[in-house]
Design a protein around this motif. Structure first.
Motif, PDB file in Angstrom:
ATOM      1  N   LEU A  71       0.166   7.963  -6.464  1.00 29.64           N
ATOM      2  CA  LEU A  71      -0.361   7.152  -7.567  1.00 29.64           C
ATOM      3  C   LEU A  71      -1.831   7.454  -7.868  1.00 29.64           C
ATOM      4  N   ALA A  72      -2.423   8.415  -7.157  1.00 28.49           N
ATOM      5  CA  ALA A  72      -3.878   8.636  -7.272  1.00 28.49           C
ATOM      6  C   ALA A  72      -4.286   9.020  -8.693  1.00 28.49           C
TER       7      ALA A  72
ATOM      8  N   PHE B 212      -7.037   8.080   1.102  1.00 28.92           N
ATOM      9  CA  PHE B 212      -5.621   8.461   1.058  1.00 28.92           C
ATOM     10  C   PHE B 212      -5.267   9.232  -0.222  1.00 28.92           C
ATOM     11  N   ARG B 213      -6.229   9.406  -1.116  1.00 24.40           N
ATOM     12  CA  ARG B 213      -5.886   9.891  -2.465  1.00 24.40           C
ATOM     13  C   ARG B 213      -5.286  11.301  -2.475  1.00 24.40           C
TER      14      ARG B 213
ATOM     15  N   HIS C 241       0.836  -1.198   0.000  1.00 26.08           N
ATOM     16  CA  HIS C 241       0.000   0.000   0.000  1.00 26.08           C
ATOM     17  C   HIS C 241       0.880   1.261   0.000  1.00 26.08           C
ATOM     18  N   PRO C 242       0.540   2.251  -0.843  1.00 26.16           N
ATOM     19  CA  PRO C 242       1.356   3.465  -0.897  1.00 26.16           C
ATOM     20  C   PRO C 242       1.494   4.168   0.468  1.00 26.16           C
TER      21      PRO C 242
ATOM     22  N   CYS D  57      -6.261  -0.828  -1.836  1.00 23.79           N
ATOM     23  CA  CYS D  57      -5.719   0.018  -2.892  1.00 23.79           C
ATOM     24  C   CYS D  57      -6.071  -0.628  -4.240  1.00 23.79           C
ATOM     25  N   HIS D  58      -6.584   0.194  -5.175  1.00 26.34           N
ATOM     26  CA  HIS D  58      -6.939  -0.355  -6.493  1.00 26.34           C
ATOM     27  C   HIS D  58      -5.724  -0.946  -7.209  1.00 26.34           C
ATOM     28  N   TYR D  59      -4.546  -0.448  -6.860  1.00 22.84           N
ATOM     29  CA  TYR D  59      -3.344  -0.842  -7.622  1.00 22.84           C
ATOM     30  C   TYR D  59      -2.342  -1.650  -6.783  1.00 22.84           C
TER      31      TYR D  59
ATOM     32  N   CYS E 214     -10.955   6.797  -2.413  1.00 24.49           N
ATOM     33  CA  CYS E 214      -9.918   6.363  -1.469  1.00 24.49           C
ATOM     34  C   CYS E 214      -9.555   7.530  -0.558  1.00 24.49           C
TER      35      CYS E 214
ATOM     36  N   CYS F  16      -9.431   6.454  -8.268  1.00 23.74           N
ATOM     37  CA  CYS F  16      -9.241   6.596  -6.814  1.00 23.74           C
ATOM     38  C   CYS F  16     -10.202   7.626  -6.218  1.00 23.74           C
TER      39      CYS F  16
ATOM     40  N   CYS G  73      -1.619  10.642  -2.046  1.00 23.12           N
ATOM     41  CA  CYS G  73      -1.032   9.464  -2.695  1.00 23.12           C
ATOM     42  C   CYS G  73      -0.392   9.846  -4.027  1.00 23.12           C
TER      43      CYS G  73
ATOM     44  N   PRO H 112     -11.585   1.805  -2.468  1.00 29.24           N
ATOM     45  CA  PRO H 112     -10.959   0.492  -2.651  1.00 29.24           C
ATOM     46  C   PRO H 112     -11.263  -0.422  -1.462  1.00 29.24           C
TER      47      PRO H 112
END
Ligand code: SF4
Length: 337
Positions: free
Chosen positions: A307-308, A301-302, A259-260, A330-332, A299, A312, A305, A317
Protein backbone atom coordinates in the motif's frame (compact mmCIF):
# COMPACT_ATOMS: atom_id res chain seq x y z
CA UNK A 1 9.09 -1.91 48.77
CA UNK A 2 6.56 -1.54 45.97
CA UNK A 3 5.75 2.07 45.04
CA UNK A 4 3.18 1.13 42.38
CA UNK A 5 -0.58 1.35 42.96
CA UNK A 6 -2.81 -1.71 42.56
CA UNK A 7 -3.62 -2.21 38.87
CA UNK A 8 -0.51 -0.33 37.71
CA UNK A 9 1.73 -2.13 35.24
CA UNK A 10 4.50 -4.12 36.89
CA UNK A 11 6.85 -3.46 33.95
CA UNK A 12 6.67 -0.16 32.11
CA UNK A 13 8.89 0.82 29.17
CA UNK A 14 8.90 4.31 27.67
CA UNK A 15 10.61 5.50 24.46
CA UNK A 16 13.31 2.85 24.78
CA UNK A 17 16.16 3.13 22.31
CA UNK A 18 19.16 0.81 21.98
CA UNK A 19 21.95 1.66 19.55
CA UNK A 20 25.22 0.00 18.64
CA UNK A 21 28.22 1.80 17.17
CA UNK A 22 29.76 -0.35 14.43
CA UNK A 23 32.94 0.17 12.38
CA UNK A 24 32.16 1.52 8.91
CA UNK A 25 31.67 -1.21 6.28
CA UNK A 26 32.98 1.10 3.52
CA UNK A 27 36.01 -0.35 1.65
CA UNK A 28 37.71 3.07 2.15
CA UNK A 29 37.15 3.08 5.89
CA UNK A 30 40.14 3.56 8.18
CA UNK A 31 40.32 2.80 11.91
CA UNK A 32 39.61 6.56 12.42
CA UNK A 33 36.53 6.64 10.19
CA UNK A 34 33.24 7.65 11.76
CA UNK A 35 31.37 4.67 13.21
CA UNK A 36 27.94 3.69 11.87
CA UNK A 37 24.95 3.64 14.19
CA UNK A 38 22.72 0.58 14.25
CA UNK A 39 19.45 1.39 15.99
CA UNK A 40 18.28 -2.06 17.16
CA UNK A 41 15.37 -0.82 19.30
CA UNK A 42 13.65 2.45 18.47
CA UNK A 43 11.12 4.29 20.65
CA UNK A 44 9.56 1.13 22.10
CA UNK A 45 6.77 1.54 24.66
CA UNK A 46 5.10 -1.30 26.50
CA UNK A 47 3.43 -2.15 29.75
CA UNK A 48 2.85 -5.46 31.42
CA UNK A 49 0.66 -6.41 34.38
CA UNK A 50 0.87 -9.39 36.75
CA UNK A 51 -0.83 -12.46 35.27
CA UNK A 52 -0.57 -11.04 31.74
CA UNK A 53 1.41 -12.27 28.72
CA UNK A 54 2.56 -9.87 26.04
CA UNK A 55 3.70 -11.68 22.90
CA UNK A 56 6.38 -9.96 20.82
CA UNK A 57 6.73 -11.07 17.20
CA UNK A 58 8.72 -10.08 14.16
CA UNK A 59 11.29 -11.47 11.76
CA UNK A 60 14.91 -12.07 12.79
CA UNK A 61 16.68 -8.75 13.21
CA UNK A 62 13.56 -6.81 14.24
CA UNK A 63 15.07 -6.02 17.65
CA UNK A 64 12.96 -8.29 19.85
CA UNK A 65 15.91 -10.15 21.40
CA UNK A 66 17.84 -6.90 21.99
CA UNK A 67 14.73 -5.58 23.73
CA UNK A 68 14.59 -8.72 25.91
CA UNK A 69 18.29 -8.46 26.82
CA UNK A 70 17.84 -4.78 27.72
CA UNK A 71 14.89 -5.55 29.98
CA UNK A 72 16.98 -8.04 31.97
CA UNK A 73 19.99 -5.72 32.23
CA UNK A 74 22.23 -7.61 29.79
CA UNK A 75 22.28 -4.61 27.45
CA UNK A 76 22.47 -0.91 28.31
CA UNK A 77 19.75 1.28 26.78
CA UNK A 78 20.85 4.37 24.83
CA UNK A 79 17.76 6.38 25.77
CA UNK A 80 14.30 5.99 27.28
CA UNK A 81 13.18 4.56 30.60
CA UNK A 82 12.32 1.21 32.18
CA UNK A 83 10.29 1.00 35.39
CA UNK A 84 9.71 -2.09 37.50
CA UNK A 85 6.95 -1.79 40.09
CA UNK A 86 7.18 2.01 39.84
CA UNK A 87 10.95 2.11 40.33
CA UNK A 88 13.21 3.51 37.59
CA UNK A 89 15.64 0.69 36.74
CA UNK A 90 16.98 2.16 33.48
CA UNK A 91 20.55 2.71 34.61
CA UNK A 92 21.10 0.23 37.41
CA UNK A 93 24.65 -0.86 38.12
CA UNK A 94 25.79 -4.47 38.45
CA UNK A 95 24.82 -4.72 42.13
CA UNK A 96 21.41 -3.19 41.43
CA UNK A 97 20.77 -5.77 38.74
CA UNK A 98 21.95 -8.60 40.99
CA UNK A 99 19.14 -7.68 43.41
CA UNK A 100 16.68 -7.21 40.58
CA UNK A 101 17.34 -10.59 38.98
CA UNK A 102 15.31 -12.08 41.82
CA UNK A 103 12.32 -10.30 40.25
CA UNK A 104 13.12 -10.52 36.53
CA UNK A 105 14.22 -13.82 35.04
CA UNK A 106 14.77 -15.03 31.50
CA UNK A 107 14.24 -18.30 29.61
CA UNK A 108 16.57 -18.68 26.64
CA UNK A 109 16.10 -20.08 23.15
CA UNK A 110 18.60 -22.94 23.09
CA UNK A 111 17.87 -25.04 26.19
CA UNK A 112 20.90 -27.33 25.94
CA UNK A 113 23.39 -24.51 25.26
CA UNK A 114 22.13 -22.57 28.27
CA UNK A 115 22.96 -25.46 30.66
CA UNK A 116 26.43 -26.30 31.97
CA UNK A 117 27.14 -29.87 30.73
CA UNK A 118 29.25 -30.59 33.85
CA UNK A 119 26.47 -29.75 36.30
CA UNK A 120 23.73 -32.16 37.30
CA UNK A 121 20.14 -31.02 36.86
CA UNK A 122 19.88 -30.34 40.58
CA UNK A 123 23.07 -28.23 40.58
CA UNK A 124 21.89 -26.30 37.51
CA UNK A 125 18.56 -25.45 39.09
CA UNK A 126 20.23 -24.58 42.42
CA UNK A 127 22.80 -22.27 40.76
CA UNK A 128 20.56 -19.13 40.53
CA UNK A 129 19.68 -19.57 44.24
CA UNK A 130 23.39 -19.79 45.07
CA UNK A 131 24.10 -16.60 43.05
CA UNK A 132 21.11 -14.51 44.12
CA UNK A 133 20.53 -15.78 47.66
CA UNK A 134 24.05 -16.69 48.90
CA UNK A 135 22.82 -16.49 52.49
CA UNK A 136 20.18 -19.21 51.92
CA UNK A 137 20.98 -22.41 53.90
CA UNK A 138 21.96 -25.38 51.70
CA UNK A 139 19.06 -27.50 52.93
CA UNK A 140 16.52 -24.84 51.99
CA UNK A 141 18.14 -24.45 48.56
CA UNK A 142 17.80 -28.18 47.82
CA UNK A 143 14.25 -28.22 49.15
CA UNK A 144 13.36 -25.50 46.62
CA UNK A 145 15.02 -27.50 43.81
CA UNK A 146 13.02 -30.62 44.73
CA UNK A 147 9.82 -28.53 44.90
CA UNK A 148 10.21 -26.90 41.50
CA UNK A 149 11.17 -30.04 39.53
CA UNK A 150 7.73 -31.73 39.52
CA UNK A 151 6.03 -28.36 38.92
CA UNK A 152 7.82 -28.08 35.56
CA UNK A 153 7.25 -31.76 34.71
CA UNK A 154 10.64 -33.16 35.77
CA UNK A 155 10.84 -36.25 37.97
CA UNK A 156 12.59 -35.56 41.27
CA UNK A 157 14.53 -38.83 40.75
CA UNK A 158 16.39 -37.17 37.81
CA UNK A 159 18.09 -34.66 40.12
CA UNK A 160 21.56 -36.21 39.67
CA UNK A 161 21.39 -36.65 35.90
CA UNK A 162 23.32 -34.51 33.38
CA UNK A 163 21.85 -32.34 30.58
CA UNK A 164 22.97 -34.70 27.75
CA UNK A 165 20.64 -37.38 29.19
CA UNK A 166 17.57 -35.21 28.41
CA UNK A 167 15.57 -34.33 25.31
CA UNK A 168 15.31 -30.72 24.07
CA UNK A 169 11.89 -30.31 25.68
CA UNK A 170 13.15 -31.65 29.01
CA UNK A 171 16.19 -29.32 28.85
CA UNK A 172 13.80 -26.39 28.32
CA UNK A 173 11.85 -27.54 31.40
CA UNK A 174 15.17 -27.38 33.31
CA UNK A 175 15.69 -23.84 31.93
CA UNK A 176 12.22 -22.85 33.12
CA UNK A 177 12.91 -24.39 36.55
CA UNK A 178 16.16 -22.37 36.80
CA UNK A 179 14.22 -19.18 36.05
CA UNK A 180 11.32 -19.88 38.40
CA UNK A 181 13.21 -21.30 41.37
CA UNK A 182 14.05 -17.74 42.54
CA UNK A 183 10.32 -16.84 42.39
CA UNK A 184 10.49 -13.92 39.94
CA UNK A 185 7.57 -11.63 39.19
CA UNK A 186 8.48 -11.05 35.54
CA UNK A 187 9.50 -13.86 33.18
CA UNK A 188 11.01 -12.95 29.81
CA UNK A 189 10.96 -15.87 27.37
CA UNK A 190 13.19 -15.28 24.32
CA UNK A 191 12.11 -17.73 21.58
CA UNK A 192 11.74 -20.49 24.19
CA UNK A 193 10.18 -23.04 21.84
CA UNK A 194 11.71 -22.28 18.43
CA UNK A 195 14.35 -25.02 18.81
CA UNK A 196 11.68 -27.64 19.65
CA UNK A 197 9.38 -29.75 17.48
CA UNK A 198 5.70 -28.85 17.22
CA UNK A 199 4.36 -31.36 19.77
CA UNK A 200 6.96 -30.38 22.36
CA UNK A 201 6.30 -26.68 21.61
CA UNK A 202 2.64 -27.18 22.55
CA UNK A 203 3.62 -28.93 25.80
CA UNK A 204 6.04 -26.16 26.83
CA UNK A 205 3.49 -23.45 25.98
CA UNK A 206 0.86 -25.22 28.09
CA UNK A 207 3.38 -25.53 30.93
CA UNK A 208 4.15 -21.80 30.79
CA UNK A 209 0.43 -20.98 30.77
CA UNK A 210 -0.21 -23.20 33.79
CA UNK A 211 2.74 -21.75 35.72
CA UNK A 212 1.69 -18.21 34.90
CA UNK A 213 -1.81 -18.81 36.21
CA UNK A 214 -0.44 -20.48 39.35
CA UNK A 215 2.22 -17.84 40.08
CA UNK A 216 0.50 -14.71 38.65
CA UNK A 217 3.62 -14.05 36.55
CA UNK A 218 3.93 -11.11 34.18
CA UNK A 219 5.34 -12.69 31.04
CA UNK A 220 6.93 -11.42 27.83
CA UNK A 221 6.91 -14.15 25.20
CA UNK A 222 9.13 -13.51 22.18
CA UNK A 223 8.79 -15.51 18.95
CA UNK A 224 9.22 -15.02 15.21
CA UNK A 225 6.11 -17.10 14.53
CA UNK A 226 2.66 -15.61 15.12
CA UNK A 227 1.07 -19.06 15.40
CA UNK A 228 3.27 -19.76 18.43
CA UNK A 229 2.31 -16.58 20.31
CA UNK A 230 -1.40 -16.95 19.52
CA UNK A 231 -2.20 -19.44 22.26
CA UNK A 232 -0.18 -17.92 25.04
CA UNK A 233 -0.54 -14.13 24.65
CA UNK A 234 -3.23 -11.84 25.98
CA UNK A 235 -1.81 -9.00 23.88
CA UNK A 236 0.61 -9.04 20.96
CA UNK A 237 3.18 -6.46 19.87
CA UNK A 238 4.58 -6.63 16.33
CA UNK A 239 8.09 -5.26 15.68
CA UNK A 240 9.88 -4.40 12.44
CA UNK A 241 13.39 -2.90 12.17
CA UNK A 242 13.40 -2.05 15.87
CA UNK A 243 10.06 -0.24 15.84
CA UNK A 244 6.62 -1.22 17.11
CA UNK A 245 4.33 -1.60 14.10
CA UNK A 246 1.20 -2.76 15.89
CA UNK A 247 -0.15 -3.70 19.29
CA UNK A 248 -3.52 -5.18 20.15
CA UNK A 249 -5.32 -7.89 22.04
CA UNK A 250 -4.43 -11.32 20.72
CA UNK A 251 -8.04 -11.89 19.65
CA UNK A 252 -8.29 -8.65 17.66
CA UNK A 253 -4.92 -9.18 16.00
CA UNK A 254 -5.90 -12.59 14.67
CA UNK A 255 -9.43 -11.53 13.67
CA UNK A 256 -8.78 -8.17 12.06
CA UNK A 257 -5.20 -6.96 11.82
CA UNK A 258 -4.92 -3.31 10.76
CA UNK A 259 -1.24 -3.07 9.88
CA UNK A 260 -0.09 -4.38 6.47
CA UNK A 261 2.97 -6.00 8.07
CA UNK A 262 0.85 -7.87 10.62
CA UNK A 263 -1.44 -9.04 7.82
CA UNK A 264 1.55 -10.29 5.85
CA UNK A 265 2.82 -12.20 8.90
CA UNK A 266 -0.65 -13.67 9.43
CA UNK A 267 -0.76 -14.68 5.78
CA UNK A 268 2.10 -17.08 6.41
CA UNK A 269 0.30 -18.82 9.32
CA UNK A 270 -1.49 -21.93 7.98
CA UNK A 271 -5.24 -22.03 8.79
CA UNK A 272 -6.39 -25.15 10.66
CA UNK A 273 -9.36 -25.54 8.27
CA UNK A 274 -7.99 -26.91 4.93
CA UNK A 275 -10.97 -25.52 2.97
CA UNK A 276 -10.45 -21.96 4.27
CA UNK A 277 -6.69 -22.36 3.77
CA UNK A 278 -7.22 -23.21 0.05
CA UNK A 279 -9.76 -20.39 -0.43
CA UNK A 280 -7.86 -17.46 1.09
CA UNK A 281 -5.83 -14.91 -0.86
CA UNK A 282 -2.10 -15.50 -0.52
CA UNK A 283 -0.39 -12.65 1.40
CA UNK A 284 3.26 -13.21 0.74
CA UNK A 285 5.79 -10.94 2.38
CA UNK A 286 8.06 -10.04 -0.51
CA UNK A 287 11.55 -8.60 -0.51
CA UNK A 288 14.39 -8.66 1.96
CA UNK A 289 14.41 -7.00 5.35
CA UNK A 290 16.27 -3.68 4.78
CA UNK A 291 19.57 -3.13 6.60
CA UNK A 292 19.01 -1.55 10.03
CA UNK A 293 22.17 0.49 9.28
CA UNK A 294 20.32 2.18 6.45
CA UNK A 295 16.57 1.99 7.16
CA UNK A 296 14.08 3.38 4.61
CA UNK A 297 12.91 6.98 5.07
CA UNK A 298 9.37 7.55 6.33
CA UNK A 299 7.69 4.27 7.19
CA UNK A 300 10.38 1.61 7.63
CA UNK A 301 8.05 -1.03 6.16
CA UNK A 302 7.40 0.89 2.93
CA UNK A 303 9.91 -1.05 0.76
CA UNK A 304 7.82 -4.21 1.26
CA UNK A 305 4.36 -2.74 1.73
CA UNK A 306 1.81 -3.22 -1.08
CA UNK A 307 0.00 0.00 0.00
CA UNK A 308 3.06 2.30 0.12
CA UNK A 309 2.75 5.74 -1.52
CA UNK A 310 4.56 9.10 -1.45
CA UNK A 311 3.35 9.99 2.02
CA UNK A 312 4.81 6.73 3.36
CA UNK A 313 8.28 7.65 2.07
CA UNK A 314 8.16 11.16 3.51
CA UNK A 315 6.49 10.83 6.90
CA UNK A 316 7.09 8.38 9.75
CA UNK A 317 3.70 7.02 10.85
CA UNK A 318 3.15 7.36 14.61
CA UNK A 319 1.89 4.41 16.62
CA UNK A 320 -1.70 5.50 17.33
CA UNK A 321 -5.02 4.05 18.29
CA UNK A 322 -7.22 3.03 15.35
CA UNK A 323 -11.00 3.35 15.26
CA UNK A 324 -11.18 -0.34 16.17
CA UNK A 325 -9.26 0.32 19.40
CA UNK A 326 -5.99 -1.43 18.62
CA UNK A 327 -2.70 0.39 17.87
CA UNK A 328 -0.96 0.60 14.49
CA UNK A 329 1.90 2.65 13.03
CA UNK A 330 0.42 3.11 9.57
CA UNK A 331 -0.97 6.21 7.83
CA UNK A 332 -3.81 4.10 6.44
CA UNK A 333 -4.65 1.86 9.40
CA UNK A 334 -8.23 3.14 9.54
CA UNK A 335 -8.79 2.58 5.85
CA UNK A 336 -7.68 -1.03 5.61
CA UNK A 337 -10.50 -3.50 4.86
S1 SF4 B 1 2.48 3.78 6.43
FE1 SF4 B 1 2.42 3.26 4.27
S2 SF4 B 1 4.17 1.91 3.92
FE2 SF4 B 1 3.81 2.01 6.11
S3 SF4 B 1 2.53 0.26 6.53
FE3 SF4 B 1 1.16 1.98 6.21
S4 SF4 B 1 0.65 1.96 4.03
FE4 SF4 B 1 2.42 0.60 4.31
Amino acid sequence: MSTARAGDPLLLVRQLRVEFQLPSASPWATPWSKKETLRAVDSVQLDLRPGETLGIVGESGCGKSTLARTLVGLQQPTAGAIFLDGKDITHLGEEGWRQLRRDVQMVFQDPLASLNPRMTVGESIAEPLHNLYPEMPLQQRWRKVRDIMPRVGLEAAWINRYPHEFSGGQCQRIGIARALVVEPRVLICDEPVSALDVTVQAQIIQLLKDLQAELNLAMLFIAHDLAVVKDISHRVMVMYLGKVMAQSSSKMLFQRARHPYTRALLGSVPLPDPQRERAREPQVLEGELPSPLNPPSGCVFRTRCPLADNLCSMQVPALRQTIAGDYAACHYADQTP
